[in-house]
Design a protein around this motif. Structure first.
Motif, PDB file in Angstrom:
ATOM      1  N   HIS A   1       0.841  -1.200   0.000  1.00 30.54           N
ATOM      2  CA  HIS A   1       0.000   0.000   0.000  1.00 30.54           C
ATOM      3  C   HIS A   1       0.875   1.249   0.000  1.00 30.54           C
ATOM      4  O   HIS A   1       0.664   2.179   0.764  1.00 30.54           O
ATOM      5  CB  HIS A   1      -0.940  -0.026   1.212  1.00 30.54           C
ATOM      6  N   SER A   2       1.854   1.253  -0.886  1.00 30.68           N
ATOM      7  CA  SER A   2       2.734   2.414  -1.026  1.00 30.68           C
ATOM      8  C   SER A   2       1.957   3.580  -1.630  1.00 30.68           C
ATOM      9  O   SER A   2       0.825   3.439  -2.089  1.00 30.68           O
ATOM     10  CB  SER A   2       3.933   2.064  -1.916  1.00 30.68           C
ATOM     11  N   THR A   3       2.590   4.758  -1.654  1.00 31.04           N
ATOM     12  CA  THR A   3       1.918   5.969  -2.129  1.00 31.04           C
ATOM     13  C   THR A   3       1.374   5.813  -3.539  1.00 31.04           C
ATOM     14  O   THR A   3       0.245   6.216  -3.837  1.00 31.04           O
ATOM     15  CB  THR A   3       2.883   7.159  -2.072  1.00 31.04           C
ATOM     16  N   SER A   4       2.155   5.207  -4.437  1.00 30.99           N
ATOM     17  CA  SER A   4       1.722   5.066  -5.827  1.00 30.99           C
ATOM     18  C   SER A   4       0.522   4.131  -5.943  1.00 30.99           C
ATOM     19  O   SER A   4      -0.360   4.339  -6.782  1.00 30.99           O
ATOM     20  CB  SER A   4       2.875   4.544  -6.693  1.00 30.99           C
ATOM     21  N   VAL A   5       0.487   3.094  -5.101  1.00 27.55           N
ATOM     22  CA  VAL A   5      -0.647   2.164  -5.122  1.00 27.55           C
ATOM     23  C   VAL A   5      -1.898   2.845  -4.579  1.00 27.55           C
ATOM     24  O   VAL A   5      -2.983   2.766  -5.170  1.00 27.55           O
ATOM     25  CB  VAL A   5      -0.315   0.898  -4.310  1.00 27.55           C
ATOM     26  N   LEU A   6      -1.773   3.533  -3.444  1.00 27.80           N
ATOM     27  CA  LEU A   6      -2.928   4.207  -2.850  1.00 27.80           C
ATOM     28  C   LEU A   6      -3.427   5.345  -3.732  1.00 27.80           C
ATOM     29  O   LEU A   6      -4.613   5.679  -3.710  1.00 27.80           O
ATOM     30  CB  LEU A   6      -2.567   4.728  -1.462  1.00 27.80           C
ATOM     31  N   GLN A   7      -2.537   5.934  -4.533  1.00 25.27           N
ATOM     32  CA  GLN A   7      -2.972   6.967  -5.475  1.00 25.27           C
ATOM     33  C   GLN A   7      -3.987   6.383  -6.454  1.00 25.27           C
ATOM     34  O   GLN A   7      -5.006   7.008  -6.752  1.00 25.27           O
ATOM     35  CB  GLN A   7      -1.779   7.519  -6.249  1.00 25.27           C
ATOM     36  N   THR A   8      -3.713   5.164  -6.931  1.00 26.37           N
ATOM     37  CA  THR A   8      -4.649   4.496  -7.829  1.00 26.37           C
ATOM     38  C   THR A   8      -5.954   4.179  -7.117  1.00 26.37           C
ATOM     39  O   THR A   8      -7.051   4.435  -7.634  1.00 26.37           O
ATOM     40  CB  THR A   8      -4.028   3.189  -8.364  1.00 26.37           C
ATOM     41  N   HIS A   9      -5.855   3.632  -5.911  1.00 27.83           N
ATOM     42  CA  HIS A   9      -7.054   3.235  -5.181  1.00 27.83           C
ATOM     43  C   HIS A   9      -7.893   4.444  -4.765  1.00 27.83           C
ATOM     44  O   HIS A   9      -9.132   4.370  -4.760  1.00 27.83           O
ATOM     45  CB  HIS A   9      -6.659   2.424  -3.946  1.00 27.83           C
ATOM     46  N   ASN A  10      -7.246   5.543  -4.423  1.00 27.66           N
ATOM     47  CA  ASN A  10      -7.972   6.749  -4.016  1.00 27.66           C
ATOM     48  C   ASN A  10      -8.806   7.336  -5.141  1.00 27.66           C
ATOM     49  O   ASN A  10      -9.803   8.031  -4.891  1.00 27.66           O
ATOM     50  CB  ASN A  10      -6.984   7.810  -3.515  1.00 27.66           C
ATOM     51  N   TRP A  11      -8.411   7.090  -6.380  1.00 29.64           N
ATOM     52  CA  TRP A  11      -9.146   7.602  -7.532  1.00 29.64           C
ATOM     53  C   TRP A  11     -10.510   6.930  -7.653  1.00 29.64           C
ATOM     54  O   TRP A  11     -11.461   7.504  -8.181  1.00 29.64           O
ATOM     55  CB  TRP A  11      -8.323   7.370  -8.796  1.00 29.64           C
ATOM     56  N   ARG A  12     -10.610   5.709  -7.150  1.00 35.41           N
ATOM     57  CA  ARG A  12     -11.846   4.947  -7.281  1.00 35.41           C
ATOM     58  C   ARG A  12     -12.936   5.513  -6.382  1.00 35.41           C
ATOM     59  O   ARG A  12     -12.727   5.735  -5.195  1.00 35.41           O
ATOM     60  CB  ARG A  12     -11.604   3.476  -6.926  1.00 35.41           C
ATOM     61  N   THR A  13     -14.094   5.740  -6.952  1.00 33.09           N
ATOM     62  CA  THR A  13     -15.251   6.207  -6.200  1.00 33.09           C
ATOM     63  C   THR A  13     -16.435   5.301  -6.514  1.00 33.09           C
ATOM     64  O   THR A  13     -16.385   4.481  -7.438  1.00 33.09           O
ATOM     65  CB  THR A  13     -15.619   7.649  -6.571  1.00 33.09           C
ATOM     66  N   ALA A  14     -17.510   5.466  -5.769  1.00 26.60           N
ATOM     67  CA  ALA A  14     -18.711   4.698  -6.066  1.00 26.60           C
ATOM     68  C   ALA A  14     -19.213   5.006  -7.472  1.00 26.60           C
ATOM     69  O   ALA A  14     -19.680   4.116  -8.186  1.00 26.60           O
ATOM     70  CB  ALA A  14     -19.792   4.998  -5.036  1.00 26.60           C
ATOM     71  N   SER A  15     -19.089   6.252  -7.901  1.00 27.71           N
ATOM     72  CA  SER A  15     -19.590   6.649  -9.221  1.00 27.71           C
ATOM     73  C   SER A  15     -18.791   6.029 -10.357  1.00 27.71           C
ATOM     74  O   SER A  15     -19.362   5.520 -11.322  1.00 27.71           O
ATOM     75  CB  SER A  15     -19.581   8.173  -9.356  1.00 27.71           C
ATOM     76  N   ASN A  16     -17.454   6.065 -10.267  1.00 33.91           N
ATOM     77  CA  ASN A  16     -16.663   5.570 -11.395  1.00 33.91           C
ATOM     78  C   ASN A  16     -16.326   4.090 -11.311  1.00 33.91           C
ATOM     79  O   ASN A  16     -15.751   3.529 -12.247  1.00 33.91           O
ATOM     80  CB  ASN A  16     -15.384   6.404 -11.591  1.00 33.91           C
ATOM     81  N   SER A  17     -16.686   3.424 -10.199  1.00 35.48           N
ATOM     82  CA  SER A  17     -16.305   2.025 -10.039  1.00 35.48           C
ATOM     83  C   SER A  17     -17.440   1.094  -9.631  1.00 35.48           C
ATOM     84  O   SER A  17     -17.275  -0.128  -9.684  1.00 35.48           O
ATOM     85  CB  SER A  17     -15.185   1.909  -8.993  1.00 35.48           C
ATOM     86  N   THR A  18     -18.597   1.637  -9.235  1.00 40.18           N
ATOM     87  CA  THR A  18     -19.699   0.756  -8.791  1.00 40.18           C
ATOM     88  C   THR A  18     -21.050   1.190  -9.346  1.00 40.18           C
ATOM     89  O   THR A  18     -22.082   0.981  -8.703  1.00 40.18           O
ATOM     90  CB  THR A  18     -19.776   0.695  -7.250  1.00 40.18           C
ATOM     91  N   ALA A  19     -21.072   1.762 -10.534  1.00 42.06           N
ATOM     92  CA  ALA A  19     -22.342   2.241 -11.094  1.00 42.06           C
ATOM     93  C   ALA A  19     -23.371   1.125 -11.195  1.00 42.06           C
ATOM     94  O   ALA A  19     -24.576   1.359 -11.030  1.00 42.06           O
ATOM     95  CB  ALA A  19     -22.097   2.857 -12.469  1.00 42.06           C
ATOM     96  N   TYR A  20     -22.927  -0.094 -11.451  1.00 40.39           N
ATOM     97  CA  TYR A  20     -23.842  -1.228 -11.578  1.00 40.39           C
ATOM     98  C   TYR A  20     -24.556  -1.568 -10.275  1.00 40.39           C
ATOM     99  O   TYR A  20     -25.629  -2.192 -10.279  1.00 40.39           O
ATOM    100  CB  TYR A  20     -23.066  -2.458 -12.075  1.00 40.39           C
ATOM    101  N   LEU A  21     -23.991  -1.160  -9.139  1.00 42.83           N
ATOM    102  CA  LEU A  21     -24.546  -1.464  -7.819  1.00 42.83           C
ATOM    103  C   LEU A  21     -25.373  -0.325  -7.234  1.00 42.83           C
ATOM    104  O   LEU A  21     -26.286  -0.552  -6.429  1.00 42.83           O
ATOM    105  CB  LEU A  21     -23.402  -1.822  -6.857  1.00 42.83           C
ATOM    106  N   LEU A  22     -25.090   0.897  -7.632  1.00 44.19           N
ATOM    107  CA  LEU A  22     -25.688   2.072  -6.980  1.00 44.19           C
ATOM    108  C   LEU A  22     -27.223   2.061  -6.930  1.00 44.19           C
ATOM    109  O   LEU A  22     -27.796   2.496  -5.923  1.00 44.19           O
ATOM    110  CB  LEU A  22     -25.199   3.353  -7.663  1.00 44.19           C
TER     111      LEU A  22
END
Length: 265
Positions: free
Chosen positions: A8-29
């Motif tokens: 969970h280094s900075t570069s990895v968390l940068q990718t994960h932080n970009w993920r939101t419910a809107s851009n990653s879970t639209a099928y579930l919302l």
């Protein structure tokens, strides 16, 4: 039984932080209500979990990770946004520390590919979801990009090889519905769909290519692949340079197709 090949280094968390419910879970919302009780497995720094809690403002969200490393950042994110109907804790997807029939929704995103036994994990998710509740999963399936890029080709080949060698199931989005069936979900109660990400404008390319290039230079993944003989420093440099070329190319784009399932108990 976790086989995550990075950290969970900075570069990895940068990718994960970009993920939101809107851009990653639209099928579930559409299925989240104000009173939903949700378990978010593999929550990382909490960006999706906090979005869930905002939508389920009269319900509750529990986010779990197999290690504590990103959970402090997740708690800080929730606090900074005034979200109080949420908690974060360490947990194991293969042995969830919750009673049967606890949650309305159990969610994973890009998690099943990093574990040794995804069927067992889905069985556990099915156990803790309430009758009539939903187990939701989204996993990468295929990737494409323009223009041709030897560094990115090497990156995909290397990450896929390392994931398999560690006992994982890289990019399984095309078959997660099959795992769900083996976990006990009825075929008629499994809804399949796809969702995609595309990184094409300068800001998107800088985010995606920059974080991927940084992973190749300095992260748990870079350390693992060099120490265990999967790749040389020279090959990692080639990967990093490939991502820089992608960022700098005005016509470049990177597309990622994800497989999605909603499973009703």
């Amino acid at each position: 039984m976790a086989v995550y090949s990075t950290d969970h280094s900075t570069s990895v968390l940068q990718t994960h932080n970009w993920r939101t419910a809107s851009n990653s879970t639209a099928y579930l919302l559409p299925y989240i209500t104000s009173t939903s009780k949700i378990l978010d497995i593999g929550c990382g720094p909490g960006s999706i979990s906090v979005d869930f809690a905002r939508r389920a403002n009269k319900g509750h969200v529990t986010g779990i990770e197999y290690v504590p490393d990103p959970l402090g950042q997740a708690r800080e994110l929730a606090s900074s946004q005034g979200i109080t109907n949420i908690e974060f804790k360490v947990g194991d997807i293969h042995s969830l520390d919750f009673p049967d029939n606890t949650f309305d929704i159990v969610h994973v995103h890009q998690v099943l590919q990093h574990i040794a036994d995804p069927v067992k994990a889905l069985q556990e998710m099915r156990r803790v979801v309430k009758p009539g509740g939903i187990v939701a999963a989204r996993e990468s399936a295929t990737m494409t990009w323009y223009p041709d890029n030897k560094g990115i080709e090497l990156w995909l080949k290397l990450t896929t090889h390392v994931g398999k060698a560690k006992g994982g199931n890289p990019h399984p989005g095309r078959m997660i519905h099959v795992w769900a069936g083996k976990a006990g979900f009825e075929r008629a109660k499994i809804k399949k769909s796809t969702g995609s990400w595309c990184f094409s404008d300068p800001v998107e390319r800088a985010y995606w290519g920059g974080s991927m290039g940084a992973r190749a230079r300095s992260s748990g993944f870079a350390k693992t692949v060099t120490e265990e003989g999967f790749a040389s420093e020279q090959e990692l440099a080639e990967i990093s340079n490939g991502w820089k070329e992608f960022v700098d190319a005005e016509d470049a784009w990177f597309g990622l197709l994800n497989g999605e399932i909603l499973c009703w108990k």
